[in-house]
Scaffold this active site. Structure first.
Site, PDB file in Angstrom:
ATOM      1  N   ASP A   7      29.597   0.375 -36.774  1.00  5.91           N
ATOM      2  CA  ASP A   7      29.836  -0.978 -37.239  1.00  5.91           C
ATOM      3  C   ASP A   7      31.171  -0.946 -37.978  1.00  5.91           C
ATOM      4  OD1 ASP A   7      29.144  -3.733 -37.968  1.00  5.91           O
ATOM      5  OD2 ASP A   7      28.974  -2.897 -39.989  1.00  5.91           O
ATOM      6  N   ASP A   9      32.711  -3.517 -40.566  1.00  7.95           N
ATOM      7  CA  ASP A   9      32.736  -3.900 -41.979  1.00  7.95           C
ATOM      8  C   ASP A   9      31.576  -3.281 -42.746  1.00  7.95           C
ATOM      9  OD1 ASP A   9      34.979  -5.813 -41.744  1.00  7.95           O
ATOM     10  OD2 ASP A   9      33.576  -6.879 -40.446  1.00  7.95           O
TER      11      ASP A   9
END
Length: 186
Positions: A7, A9
């Site tokens: 992922d 952020d």
């Protein structure tokens, strides 16, 4: 080929919601050493990220090219490179009509991981999804990967279910890399 799906952020980079300003994009603490460890174990690196800000009209889709370039530059400084940068611009509650849709690429669905796997010949069962919320875990589990949830305070809903249970948990990306390395040695 085996992969690490990251992922963006709150996992690979510091979490600043809707940030597309290159100067404010920084690798998460320990990301460089963590990813170098994983690359030494022959993992390829892919970003898979929901970007609802596009559907919400907060920034144009073109901004993701700048973000991808900034991340590539930060990783280059760490003697690393991404094998792929995938993002979902959709959100059914968005205000930009062409992105305000249900799709198969928005996590917790596995579309981004499946697309990367198909385009790069990734063996999903030998791969890991690392993220900071349970949507990341569910996407990885649905794709057939092993999963690590970074327990760094970013998950706020804690809606559990059979596909939302991570293989392992770690406090940060470096801790996740160490867990994966120890799993390789088992």
């Amino acid at each position: 080929m085996k992969a690490i799906f990251l992922d963006k952020d709150g996992t690979l980079i510091d979490r600043l919601p809707y940030n597309v300003e290159p100067r404010r994009i920084r690798l998460a603490a320990g990301a460089g050493p963590a990813l170098r460890l994983l690359v030494k174990l022959d993992y390829r690196l892919f970003v898979v990220s929901n970007q609802s800000g596009i559907a919400e009209g907060r920034f144009p889709e073109d901004a993701m090219h700048v973000v991808g370039d900034r991340i590539a530059d930060l990783l280059f400084r760490e003697n690393l490179m991404l094998d792929g940068f995938y993002y979902c611009p959709h959100h059914p509650g968005g205000t930009v009509a062409r992105y305000a849709i249900d799709c198969h690429c928005r996590k917790p669905l596995p579309g981004l991981l499946l697309k990367a796997a198909m385009e790069h010949g990734v063996d999903l069962r030998s791969s890991w999804m690392i993220g900071d919320i349970l949507h990341d875990v569910e996407a990885g589990n649905r794709a057939g990967c092993r999963t690590i949830l970074l327990d760094n305070g970013n998950e706020s809903e804690w809606r559990l279910g059979p596909r939302r249970i991570p293989t392992r948990m770690a406090p940060d990306l470096y801790g996740a890399a160490v867990l994966i390395a120890s799993h390789e040695n088992e």
